[in-house]
Design a protein around this motif. Structure first.
Motif: not given
Length: 79
Positions: A21-30, A60-66, A72-77
């Motif tokens: 992630p060096t010099n990254a401003s946007i990280l795409i992950t799951t 930005v969280l996509d497809k979190v409804h399932p 979800f709380r763990r990711v945000l924490t």
């Protein structure tokens, strides 16, 4: 593809592409990559440390409804 952001500031942290992630401003992950509870490689540990040390302006969280609320709380924490 749907952004005018320069590719140089974007990194992926997914199962088949673990970019530093060096010099990254946007990280795409799951969410599984963030909440993974087993032993990580050194590089993955470093990416997680970097992720947690950042002061993020937006998430930005996509497809979190399932996803169960507990995960979800763990990711945000973690982030």
């Amino acid at each position: 593809m749907w952004s005018i952001a320069n590719d140089d500031i974007m990194r992926r942290f997914i199962s088949d592409a673990k970019e530093k992630p060096t010099n990254a401003s946007i990280l795409i992950t799951t969410h599984p990559m963030i909440t993974y509870g087993q032993k990580r490689t050194y590089e993955e540990e470093q990416t997680m440390k970097w992720l947690q040390d950042q002061e993020w302006g937006i998430m930005v969280l996509d497809k979190v409804h399932p996803i169960p609320a507990k995960i979800f709380r763990r990711v945000l924490t973690i982030v």
